[in-house]
Design a protein around this motif. Structure first.
Motif, PDB file in Angstrom:
ATOM      1  N   ALA A 110       1.182  -1.579  -0.353  1.00  0.00           N
ATOM      2  CA  ALA A 110      -0.346   0.100   0.349  1.00  0.00           C
ATOM      3  C   ALA A 110       0.992   1.219  -0.002  1.00  0.00           C
ATOM      4  O   ALA A 110       2.052   1.286   0.646  1.00  0.00           O
ATOM      5  CB  ALA A 110      -0.595   0.329   1.110  1.00  0.00           C
ATOM      6  N   LEU A 111       0.427   2.342  -0.876  1.00  0.00           N
ATOM      7  CA  LEU A 111       1.651   3.357  -1.263  1.00  0.00           C
ATOM      8  C   LEU A 111       0.226   4.316  -0.947  1.00  0.00           C
ATOM      9  O   LEU A 111      -1.007   4.393  -1.302  1.00  0.00           O
ATOM     10  CB  LEU A 111       1.958   3.502  -2.284  1.00  0.00           C
ATOM     11  CG  LEU A 111       3.581   2.882  -2.892  1.00  0.00           C
ATOM     12  CD1 LEU A 111       3.300   3.010  -4.207  1.00  0.00           C
ATOM     13  CD2 LEU A 111       4.126   2.386  -1.926  1.00  0.00           C
ATOM     14  N   MET A 112       0.876   5.456  -0.184  1.00  0.00           N
ATOM     15  CA  MET A 112      -0.301   6.180   0.521  1.00  0.00           C
ATOM     16  C   MET A 112       0.537   8.011   0.202  1.00  0.00           C
ATOM     17  O   MET A 112       2.279   8.332   0.528  1.00  0.00           O
ATOM     18  CB  MET A 112      -0.358   6.477   1.411  1.00  0.00           C
ATOM     19  CG  MET A 112       0.205   6.732   2.702  1.00  0.00           C
ATOM     20  SD  MET A 112      -0.855   6.613   4.922  1.00  0.00           S
ATOM     21  CE  MET A 112       0.402   6.489   5.488  1.00  0.00           C
ATOM     22  N   THR A 113       0.024   9.528  -0.098  1.00  0.00           N
ATOM     23  CA  THR A 113       0.646  10.895  -0.073  1.00  0.00           C
ATOM     24  C   THR A 113      -0.667  11.332  -0.185  1.00  0.00           C
ATOM     25  O   THR A 113      -1.756  11.580  -0.263  1.00  0.00           O
ATOM     26  CB  THR A 113       1.616  10.427  -1.833  1.00  0.00           C
ATOM     27  OG1 THR A 113       2.244  11.875  -1.320  1.00  0.00           O
ATOM     28  CG2 THR A 113       0.360  10.924  -2.698  1.00  0.00           C
ATOM     29  N   LEU A 132      -8.168   4.864  -2.055  1.00  0.00           N
ATOM     30  CA  LEU A 132      -8.749   5.490  -1.132  1.00  0.00           C
ATOM     31  C   LEU A 132      -8.391   7.419  -1.471  1.00  0.00           C
ATOM     32  O   LEU A 132      -7.084   7.398  -1.541  1.00  0.00           O
ATOM     33  CB  LEU A 132      -8.107   5.341   0.077  1.00  0.00           C
ATOM     34  CG  LEU A 132      -8.436   3.678   0.682  1.00  0.00           C
ATOM     35  CD1 LEU A 132      -7.818   3.785   2.341  1.00  0.00           C
ATOM     36  CD2 LEU A 132      -9.745   3.564   0.748  1.00  0.00           C
ATOM     37  N   TYR A 133      -9.008   7.883  -1.360  1.00  0.00           N
ATOM     38  CA  TYR A 133      -8.857   9.715  -1.746  1.00  0.00           C
ATOM     39  C   TYR A 133      -9.912  10.200  -0.609  1.00  0.00           C
ATOM     40  O   TYR A 133     -10.986  10.391   0.030  1.00  0.00           O
ATOM     41  CB  TYR A 133     -10.041   9.831  -2.476  1.00  0.00           C
ATOM     42  CG  TYR A 133      -9.540  11.787  -3.033  1.00  0.00           C
ATOM     43  CD1 TYR A 133      -8.743  11.896  -2.958  1.00  0.00           C
ATOM     44  CD2 TYR A 133     -11.037  11.617  -3.748  1.00  0.00           C
ATOM     45  CE1 TYR A 133      -8.313  13.160  -3.368  1.00  0.00           C
ATOM     46  CE2 TYR A 133     -10.394  13.648  -4.273  1.00  0.00           C
ATOM     47  CZ  TYR A 133      -9.238  14.250  -4.068  1.00  0.00           C
ATOM     48  OH  TYR A 133      -9.284  15.717  -4.453  1.00  0.00           O
ATOM     49  N   ASP A 134      -9.379  11.173   0.142  1.00  0.00           N
ATOM     50  CA  ASP A 134      -9.388  12.280   1.373  1.00  0.00           C
ATOM     51  C   ASP A 134      -9.501  13.765   0.141  1.00  0.00           C
ATOM     52  O   ASP A 134      -8.429  14.620   0.148  1.00  0.00           O
ATOM     53  CB  ASP A 134      -8.832  12.428   2.581  1.00  0.00           C
ATOM     54  CG  ASP A 134      -8.975  13.584   3.625  1.00  0.00           C
ATOM     55  OD1 ASP A 134      -9.511  13.735   3.532  1.00  0.00           O
ATOM     56  OD2 ASP A 134      -8.374  13.153   4.215  1.00  0.00           O
ATOM     57  N   CYS A 140      -3.990  10.553  -0.429  1.00  0.00           N
ATOM     58  CA  CYS A 140      -4.799   9.312  -1.426  1.00  0.00           C
ATOM     59  C   CYS A 140      -3.773   8.287  -1.472  1.00  0.00           C
ATOM     60  O   CYS A 140      -2.858   8.201  -0.461  1.00  0.00           O
ATOM     61  CB  CYS A 140      -5.303  10.025  -2.541  1.00  0.00           C
ATOM     62  SG  CYS A 140      -3.533  10.165  -3.354  1.00  0.00           S
ATOM     63  N   ALA A 141      -4.532   6.889  -1.429  1.00  0.00           N
ATOM     64  CA  ALA A 141      -3.999   5.818  -0.950  1.00  0.00           C
ATOM     65  C   ALA A 141      -4.306   4.975  -2.759  1.00  0.00           C
ATOM     66  O   ALA A 141      -5.409   4.520  -2.877  1.00  0.00           O
ATOM     67  CB  ALA A 141      -3.928   5.531   0.488  1.00  0.00           C
ATOM     68  N   VAL A 142      -3.614   3.678  -2.719  1.00  0.00           N
ATOM     69  CA  VAL A 142      -3.302   2.750  -3.574  1.00  0.00           C
ATOM     70  C   VAL A 142      -3.003   1.332  -2.937  1.00  0.00           C
ATOM     71  O   VAL A 142      -2.248   1.317  -2.004  1.00  0.00           O
ATOM     72  CB  VAL A 142      -3.250   2.223  -4.575  1.00  0.00           C
ATOM     73  CG1 VAL A 142      -3.549   4.153  -5.286  1.00  0.00           C
ATOM     74  CG2 VAL A 142      -1.402   2.795  -4.495  1.00  0.00           C
ATOM     75  N   ILE A 143      -3.840  -0.027  -3.122  1.00  0.00           N
ATOM     76  CA  ILE A 143      -3.520  -0.659  -2.511  1.00  0.00           C
ATOM     77  C   ILE A 143      -3.844  -2.483  -3.155  1.00  0.00           C
ATOM     78  O   ILE A 143      -5.027  -1.942  -3.360  1.00  0.00           O
ATOM     79  CB  ILE A 143      -4.857  -0.808  -1.332  1.00  0.00           C
ATOM     80  CG1 ILE A 143      -4.592   0.437  -0.179  1.00  0.00           C
ATOM     81  CG2 ILE A 143      -4.617  -2.287   0.235  1.00  0.00           C
ATOM     82  CD1 ILE A 143      -6.001  -0.062   0.266  1.00  0.00           C
ATOM     83  N   VAL A 265      -3.443  -0.503 -11.045  1.00  0.00           N
ATOM     84  CA  VAL A 265      -4.145   0.464 -10.122  1.00  0.00           C
ATOM     85  C   VAL A 265      -3.117   2.146  -9.422  1.00  0.00           C
ATOM     86  O   VAL A 265      -1.789   1.776  -8.771  1.00  0.00           O
ATOM     87  CB  VAL A 265      -4.802  -0.219  -8.479  1.00  0.00           C
ATOM     88  CG1 VAL A 265      -3.395  -0.910  -8.082  1.00  0.00           C
ATOM     89  CG2 VAL A 265      -5.210   0.799  -7.932  1.00  0.00           C
ATOM     90  N   PHE A 266      -4.087   2.968  -9.957  1.00  0.00           N
ATOM     91  CA  PHE A 266      -3.255   4.610 -10.116  1.00  0.00           C
ATOM     92  C   PHE A 266      -3.491   5.555  -9.155  1.00  0.00           C
ATOM     93  O   PHE A 266      -4.681   5.423  -9.411  1.00  0.00           O
ATOM     94  CB  PHE A 266      -2.498   4.630 -11.179  1.00  0.00           C
ATOM     95  CG  PHE A 266      -3.749   5.064 -12.558  1.00  0.00           C
ATOM     96  CD1 PHE A 266      -4.006   6.446 -12.388  1.00  0.00           C
ATOM     97  CD2 PHE A 266      -4.264   4.282 -13.509  1.00  0.00           C
ATOM     98  CE1 PHE A 266      -4.708   6.856 -13.675  1.00  0.00           C
ATOM     99  CE2 PHE A 266      -5.101   5.124 -14.016  1.00  0.00           C
ATOM    100  CZ  PHE A 266      -5.548   5.844 -14.207  1.00  0.00           C
ATOM    101  N   ALA A 267      -3.152   6.559  -8.777  1.00  0.00           N
ATOM    102  CA  ALA A 267      -3.605   7.254  -7.994  1.00  0.00           C
ATOM    103  C   ALA A 267      -2.607   8.714  -8.759  1.00  0.00           C
ATOM    104  O   ALA A 267      -2.045   8.379  -8.025  1.00  0.00           O
ATOM    105  CB  ALA A 267      -4.549   7.020  -7.022  1.00  0.00           C
ATOM    106  N   LYS A 268      -3.298   9.847  -8.359  1.00  0.00           N
ATOM    107  CA  LYS A 268      -2.295  11.066  -8.109  1.00  0.00           C
ATOM    108  C   LYS A 268      -3.130  12.479  -7.981  1.00  0.00           C
ATOM    109  O   LYS A 268      -4.249  12.914  -8.674  1.00  0.00           O
ATOM    110  CB  LYS A 268      -2.058  11.571  -9.452  1.00  0.00           C
ATOM    111  CG  LYS A 268      -1.190  12.520  -9.659  1.00  0.00           C
ATOM    112  CD  LYS A 268       0.144  13.258 -11.384  1.00  0.00           C
ATOM    113  CE  LYS A 268      -1.256  14.052 -11.346  1.00  0.00           C
ATOM    114  NZ  LYS A 268      -1.851  14.468 -11.103  1.00  0.00           N
ATOM    115  N   LEU A 269      -2.302  12.921  -6.589  1.00  0.00           N
ATOM    116  CA  LEU A 269      -3.710  14.133  -6.590  1.00  0.00           C
ATOM    117  C   LEU A 269      -3.018  15.154  -7.092  1.00  0.00           C
ATOM    118  O   LEU A 269      -1.881  15.238  -7.916  1.00  0.00           O
ATOM    119  CB  LEU A 269      -2.425  14.649  -5.153  1.00  0.00           C
ATOM    120  CG  LEU A 269      -3.015  13.836  -4.072  1.00  0.00           C
ATOM    121  CD1 LEU A 269      -2.289  14.259  -2.523  1.00  0.00           C
ATOM    122  CD2 LEU A 269      -4.784  13.805  -3.320  1.00  0.00           C
TER     123      LEU A 269
END
Length: 269
Positions: A110-113, A132-134, A140-143, A265-269
């Protein structure tokens, strides 16, 4: 609760959460089209650790990053081990693993930033991808959540880690459970069944007995876990895409008998 399938003219596609899309959050779980990998890895294999030609994988990552609008040099990945380690990604970690598996963050699922402009990515083919996104504290986080990660309650631990690190309130969070293997293809043995039985009655409800066989609903288990962690049920989007069922769209480790690519599974603020 719903998801959206996003298709691009270059062939690259991904599924994303409708809730997160409305919130303007960059994220998704990729499909298998639009890349250059061949044979069992065709075509958008995004993982460097599965036996594919590394130059093909780097080109696939370049195409995804260009399409999604983020920097390949800052793409941050990990060496996944089906554990429950979580890494908070900052400027020091940015770009780890972008072009080399050896340089990816070790032993991390799991990575979060809370840093804008640092894309996070993990890789799946059957295991459950969770994002996950706040939107309040901008984190955010990817798991990467296979059955071992689910049994270790990795998604709930990541919610807790975001609370500690970023001040996230679970009631503010949005969550997305993405394309993965559905229960009807996830047959398990007695040892795995016992693990889920030991997690309590809510999780034992995710065990499905059919004839003499036992199956686990990992989508339901992760949804229960996120709700127990304090995320509002109406803030959780869950896929309806089983990767085993959709060979034209997704890789599946079980269906393809181990020789296959990985979605990101990707995410970026």
């Amino acid at each position: 609760m719903s998801t959206k399938w996003i298709s691009h003219t270059n062939g690259i596609c991904w599924e994303e959460s409708a809730l997160m899309n409305v919130a303007g959050f960059c994220h998704g779980v990729t499909g298998r089209s639009g890349g250059v990998s061949m044979n069992g890895y065709g075509s958008l294999n995004l993982a460097l650790h599965v036996g594919d030609n590394a130059d093909y994988v780097r080109e696939n990552r370049r195409r995804l990053c260009k399409t999604a609008g983020f920097s390949l040099s800052r793409l941050t990945t990990s060496q996944q081990t089906h554990g429950d380690n979580i890494v908070a990604v900052g400027l020091t970690e940015a770009g780890c693993g972008s072009a080399s598996y050896e340089e990816a963050l070790p032993h991390t699922d799991a990575l979060m930033t809370n840093f804008p402009g640092i894309p996070l990515a993990l890789f799946v083919a059957d295991c459950v991808p969770v994002i996950l996104y706040d939107p309040v504290h901008k984190a955010c986080a990817v798991i990467h959540d296979g059955w071992r990660g689910t049994a270790a309650k990795l998604a709930a631990k990541t919610v807790f880690a975001m609370r500690i690190a970023y001040g996230t309130r679970p009631s503010d969070m949005l969550a997305y459970i993405g394309p993965s293997i559905s229960w009807k293809y996830f047959e398990v043995g007695p040892a795995t069944e016992q693990v889920f039985n030991s997690m309590g009655t809510t999780f034992s409800s995710c065990i499905i007995q059919k004839d003499t066989k036992c199956f686990i609903d990992l989508w339901a288990a992760n949804r229960i876990m996120l709700e127990e962690a304090g995320i509002c049920p109406e803030h959780i989007d869950v896929t309806e895409n089983c990767v085993y069922d959709n060979e034209d769209k997704f890789f599946s480790y079980r269906r393809d008998q181990g020789i296959t690519g990985r979605m990101a599974v990707f995410a970026k603020l």
